[in-house]
Design an enzyme around this catalytic site. Structure first.
Site, mmCIF file in Angstrom:
data_model
loop_
_atom_site.group_PDB
_atom_site.id
_atom_site.type_symbol
_atom_site.label_atom_id
_atom_site.label_comp_id
_atom_site.label_asym_id
_atom_site.label_seq_id
_atom_site.Cartn_x
_atom_site.Cartn_y
_atom_site.Cartn_z
ATOM 1 N N ASP A 1 -8.568 4.238 25.619
ATOM 2 C CA ASP A 1 -7.881 4.929 24.901
ATOM 3 C C ASP A 1 -8.627 6.047 23.975
ATOM 4 O OD1 ASP A 1 -8.955 3.110 22.830
ATOM 5 O OD2 ASP A 1 -7.097 2.645 21.885
ATOM 6 N N SER A 2 -9.840 5.979 24.045
ATOM 7 C CA SER A 2 -10.637 7.012 23.517
ATOM 8 C C SER A 2 -10.443 8.341 24.273
ATOM 9 C CB SER A 2 -12.108 6.603 23.799
ATOM 10 O OG SER A 2 -12.514 6.657 25.157
ATOM 11 N N ASP B 1 -6.808 0.716 29.036
ATOM 12 C CA ASP B 1 -6.587 0.151 27.656
ATOM 13 C C ASP B 1 -5.113 0.256 27.388
ATOM 14 O OD1 ASP B 1 -8.780 -0.681 26.067
ATOM 15 O OD2 ASP B 1 -9.359 1.568 25.519
ATOM 16 N N LYS C 1 -7.222 -3.932 28.812
ATOM 17 C CA LYS C 1 -8.100 -4.097 27.564
ATOM 18 C C LYS C 1 -7.257 -4.294 26.242
ATOM 19 C CE LYS C 1 -11.600 -1.428 25.868
ATOM 20 N NZ LYS C 1 -11.185 -1.193 24.590
ATOM 21 N N GLU D 1 -7.556 -4.896 21.538
ATOM 22 C CA GLU D 1 -8.683 -4.748 20.638
ATOM 23 C C GLU D 1 -8.259 -6.163 19.593
ATOM 24 O OE1 GLU D 1 -9.039 -1.412 18.528
ATOM 25 O OE2 GLU D 1 -9.700 -0.333 20.489
ATOM 26 N N GLU E 1 -18.528 -3.894 20.321
ATOM 27 C CA GLU E 1 -18.839 -2.518 19.987
ATOM 28 C C GLU E 1 -19.590 -2.247 18.722
ATOM 29 O OE1 GLU E 1 -15.486 0.184 20.396
ATOM 30 O OE2 GLU E 1 -16.707 1.944 19.317
HETATM 31 O O1 KIV Z 1 -11.559 3.571 24.553
HETATM 32 C C1 KIV Z 1 -12.620 3.153 24.787
HETATM 33 O O2 KIV Z 1 -13.338 3.996 25.258
HETATM 34 C C2 KIV Z 1 -13.367 2.035 24.603
HETATM 35 C C3 KIV Z 1 -14.703 1.907 24.580
HETATM 36 C C4 KIV Z 1 -15.599 2.504 23.572
HETATM 37 C C5 KIV Z 1 -15.061 0.435 24.960
HETATM 38 O O3 KIV Z 1 -12.750 1.068 24.178
#
Ligand code: KIV
Length: 307
Positions: A69-70, A108, A138, A140, A207
């Site tokens: 989600d980055s 994500d 993934k 969080e 992280e």
């Molecule tokens: O969204 C992302 O890029 C991440 C990484 C920093 C692990 O969650």
């Protein structure tokens, strides 16, 4: 490298008896993650959000590709990951998964796609799998996410956890800062990592936590840890592609730059612009020809006023 002859329990894509090595062309599965940890081979993971860079990463032998989600900060121009939507994640996950032959593709779950209820979490994880084509999702969080992880895993969807600096909770964490520096917070993290493992995650991203804490977490788990700003003792590493290639506005301390594509883009755009202004582009080889008799006919058609 895993020893040649070690057989991975890798599901349908890998014929029985075929060795799991970093050079194997067979599709990587979540079960291979456990094999990597068992044999002490570090897992290499990177983010990608589009078809061409996912292909390059896969061809380079990456073990896992994260559609993070980055994408919010790195591609979509948002100031955080919070505005990223499920539709955006599905579109970019599909672009990535369509390019990847070997790496495990992880998508994500964006902010508020899984926090409200386990039903939301299962439906949205399912969308990333069925529409986005990812192999795993993934999410969080620690203790508060145990029931959610159990529900998604129970629906047959592999889940990767994410502890330490969890950007979706940055408001509650007081900003994007290193986590687990105090013994009490670090011991909570170890406990939450074990709970996530018991809930069924196949790996956990750590992280921005002290390297010694990451080492303790890593040693206390059967599933692999994937570090970003968490030191060298994690079972694998992940970097954000834009930080690796000079494409981020701010280079974070935790990342190493492997090439400066930002500089290459800047000089390439400037050179193209200058050649357009100077009529140096396009050249002969970029243009298409017409037979001279067709050109003559065109001229006479136009001169005679005929269509
Ligand atoms: O969204 C992302 O890029 C991440 C990484 C920093 C692990 O969650």
């Amino acid at each position: 490298m895993l020893p040649v002859g070690v057989t991975g329990v890798s599901g349908m894509h890998k014929p029985e008896g075929e060795p799991v090595t970093t050079t194997s062309a067979a599709k990587i599965t979540v079960l291979d993650f456990g094999e990597y940890k068992a044999h002490g081979e570090p897992i290499a993971m990177v983010t990608s959000y589009d078809h061409p860079t996912a292909r390059f990463a896969d061809e380079a032998g990456m073990d896992a590709i994260l559609v993070g989600d980055s994408i919010g900060n790195n591609v979509l121009g948002y100031s955080s990951t919070l505005p990223v939507t499920m539709d955006e994640m599905v579109t970019h996950s599909r672009a990535v998964s369509g390019a990847v032959r070997r790496a495990l593709v992880i998508g994500d779950l964006p902010y508020m796609s899984y926090q409200p209820s386990t039903r939301d979490a299962i439906l949205n994880a399912g969308r990333l799998m069925s529409e986005g084509g990812v192999d795993a999702v993934k999410l969080e969080g620690g203790a508060a996410m145990i029931a959610t992880v159990q529900a998604i895993v129970g629906a047959g969807i592999p889940v990767m956890g994410h502890l330490g600096l969890t950007p979706q909770s940055s408001a509650a964490l007081g900003g994007l800062r290193v986590q687990g520096r105090q013994a009490e917070a670090a011991s909570r993290m170890v406990k939450e990592a074990r709970e996530l493992e018991d809930a069924g995650v196949f790996a956990i991203v750590l992280e921005a936590i002290p390297a010694r804490v990451a080492e303790i977490v890593t040693r206390s788990l059967r599933v692999p840890t994937i570090g970003i700003g968490a030191g060298v003792h994690c079972d694998g590493q992940v970097l954000v592609m834009h930080d690796m290639f000079g494409l981020s506005e701010h280079q974070p301390r935790l990342a190493r730059q492997y090439a400066d594509l930002g500089a290459a883009f800047r000089s390439g755009f400037a050179a193209y612009r200058a050649e357009v202004k100077d009529r140096l582009f396009p050249a002969e080889e970029h243009s298409f020809k017409m037979k001279s008799e067709e050109l003559d006919l065109l001229r006479s058609l136009l001169a005679g006023g005929q269509p």
